[in-house]
Design an enzyme around this catalytic site. Structure first.
Site, PDB file in Angstrom:
ATOM      1  N   ASP A  54       4.978  11.647 -12.036  1.00 59.02           N
ATOM      2  CA  ASP A  54       5.162  10.203 -11.917  1.00 59.02           C
ATOM      3  C   ASP A  54       4.601   9.422 -13.104  1.00 59.02           C
ATOM      4  O   ASP A  54       5.294   8.598 -13.704  1.00 59.02           O
ATOM      5  CB  ASP A  54       4.510   9.732 -10.613  1.00 59.02           C
ATOM      6  CG  ASP A  54       4.534   8.227 -10.455  1.00 59.02           C
ATOM      7  OD1 ASP A  54       5.552   7.709  -9.976  1.00 59.02           O
ATOM      8  OD2 ASP A  54       3.536   7.584 -10.814  1.00 59.02           O
ATOM      9  N   ALA A  72       7.618   5.858 -10.064  1.00 60.34           N
ATOM     10  CA  ALA A  72       8.648   6.705 -10.666  1.00 60.34           C
ATOM     11  C   ALA A  72       9.184   7.709  -9.645  1.00 60.34           C
ATOM     12  O   ALA A  72      10.392   7.968  -9.583  1.00 60.34           O
ATOM     13  CB  ALA A  72       8.101   7.431 -11.890  1.00 60.34           C
ATOM     14  N   ASP A  73       8.292   8.278  -8.845  1.00 58.35           N
ATOM     15  CA  ASP A  73       8.736   9.164  -7.760  1.00 58.35           C
ATOM     16  C   ASP A  73       9.637   8.416  -6.787  1.00 58.35           C
ATOM     17  O   ASP A  73      10.695   8.925  -6.376  1.00 58.35           O
ATOM     18  CB  ASP A  73       7.523   9.700  -6.988  1.00 58.35           C
ATOM     19  CG  ASP A  73       6.762  10.772  -7.741  1.00 58.35           C
ATOM     20  OD1 ASP A  73       7.350  11.419  -8.607  1.00 58.35           O
ATOM     21  OD2 ASP A  73       5.565  10.956  -7.453  1.00 58.35           O
ATOM     22  N   ILE A  74       9.209   7.213  -6.401  1.00 59.95           N
ATOM     23  CA  ILE A  74       9.971   6.447  -5.422  1.00 59.95           C
ATOM     24  C   ILE A  74      11.285   5.956  -6.011  1.00 59.95           C
ATOM     25  O   ILE A  74      12.337   5.995  -5.354  1.00 59.95           O
ATOM     26  CB  ILE A  74       9.146   5.256  -4.902  1.00 59.95           C
ATOM     27  CG1 ILE A  74       7.843   5.752  -4.261  1.00 59.95           C
ATOM     28  CG2 ILE A  74       9.950   4.440  -3.901  1.00 59.95           C
ATOM     29  CD1 ILE A  74       8.026   6.714  -3.117  1.00 59.95           C
TER      30      ILE A  74
END
Length: 400
Positions: free
Chosen positions: A136, A164-166
């Site tokens: 992330d 960034a993950d989401i």
């Protein structure tokens, strides 16, 4: 809503797991494929409630778990057998890993041409950095997002949320839904390549617009904003309050709210440009006025006058807010013998078809049932377990 859709979830930690959970919240049957020993590495991230990771539970409710050794030929063959009847595959391994396992898109599509296959990675499936590891914070850093986050006189900050993950997961869900809609019309499946870096670049939006127009980097300003004044966080008698003024009529309402109506016509502050020029003087006046009352008092006053504002909650306080309680975003689920709190699906549909229907599975909790539905006998399942091809709750390592 997606109750006819089956998803094979070959993901770990947050990126990808959040995407498949969102599809599960929308009604899809999501089967999480996990290692026979240990399962998803996110299961071992603290904090714990009993022997269940709350970290893991936050992105893995509403799923079934099948423990499968994808590094074995038999395990890969079983995955392909599952994929023949599936609609969607979501995976977030480094590019090339699924091909090494023998379960990449081309191989799956040969057996199921209608499959929608979504790969989430740090840098995408091609390009100079495709095979580089990226979590992330790397995508946040390289996208420019960190450069504009934090106080101007300090080093850049990452977001407190793994955005960034989401972002990768949210775009993956959009891509999957779009591909399923296309399949309804054409009967054809599709491959989807989601890069976390690409997603974060997309999220720059108006900040990228600033750079495209000026050929300058957007400045890091902490809680302030270059375009609008006042905009940011202000001290009150007991804590802090966020206030936003983006139009002149907001400024007029704010002046009335603090009982300083003369400021609305003051030549130093009357227009957006004047307020930008005299930012320090304006903010000093506001700070003097706002320290006279508590945050809760000012929040009510600002609401009465139509001024955009809000208290700054921590991640515990927010759940006590009356509006948040009304929206029912905190839910309780079962994880083994434990009860855990999670955030519920945020989209409200008129037919009330989304939400939490299952808790969090143990590693391999649904392996027996899944293999039996595929036609395997009890003796055949026992033999697969003996050879280390699949696992079960009895053979998997504990969640903690």
């Amino acid at each position: 809503m997606l109750d006819t859709i089956t998803v094979l979830d070959v993901t770990q930690v947050v990126s990808g797991s959040f995407a498949s959970m969102t599809l599960a919240d929308m009604g899809a049957d999501v089967v999480k494929i996990e290692r026979p020993t240990g399962g998803d590495v996110g299961r071992h991230n603290p904090p714990y409630v009993g022997d269940f990771s709350s970290y893991f539970a936050s992105v893995n409710r509403n799923k079934r778990s099948v423990s499968l050794n994808l590094k074995s030929d038999e395990g890969a063959a079983l995955f392909l057998e599952l994929a023949e009847e599936a609609d969607v595959v979501v995976e977030n391994f480094r590019p090339g890993a699924m091909e090494r396992f023998g379960i990449d898109y081309e191989t799956v599509a040969e057996r199921n041409p209608e499959i929608v296959y979504c790969s989430i990675s740090g840098f995408g499936q091609d390009g100079p950095y495709a095979e580089y590891p990226a979590l992330d914070i790397i995508a946040q850093a390289m996208s420019g997002n960190m450069s504009i986050t934090g106080p101007p006189d300090s080093k850049p900050y990452r977001s407190g949320v793994p955005i960034a993950d989401i972002a990768g997961s949210m775009y993956a869900v959009q891509g999957v839904l779009g591909a399923l809609f296309r399949r309804e019309r054409t009967g054809e499946g599709q491959y989807i390549d989601v890069s976390m870096l690409d997603c974060m670049l997309s999220w720059l939006t108006v900040r990228a617009g600033y750079t495209f127009a000026t050929d300058e980097p957007y400045p890091r300003m902490g809680n302030k904003l270059d375009e609008f004044v006042p905009y940011g966080v202000f001290e009150t008698a007991d804590s802090h309050l966020a206030i936003v003024v983006v139009q002149d009529h907001h400024w007029e309402k704010l002046c009335a709210a603090i009982d300083r109506p003369e400021l609305a016509t003051d030549d130093r502050f009357r227009t957006t440009e004047q307020r930008r020029t005299n930012r320090d003087e304006l903010e000093s006046i506001l700070e003097d006025e706002l320290t006279a009352r508590s945050t809760d008092e000012w929040f009510d006053v600002m609401a009465d006058y139509g001024v955009p504002s809000g208290p700054i909650y921590d991640t515990k306080e927010v759940w006590d807010d009356e509006h948040v309680k009304h929206r029912e975003l905190r839910s309780e689920i079962r994880a083994g013998d434990e009860e855990l709190s999670v955030t519920d699906h945020p989209v409200k549909y008129g037919d009330d078809t989304t939400g939490i229907t299952r808790g969090v599975p143990r590693v391999g909790e649904d392996t027996y049932e899944t293999l039996e539905r595929m036609g395997y006998t009890e003796e055949e399942v026992a033999a697969l377990i003996e050879r280390g091809v699949v696992g079960s709750p009895e053979t998997a390592h504990p969640d903690r």
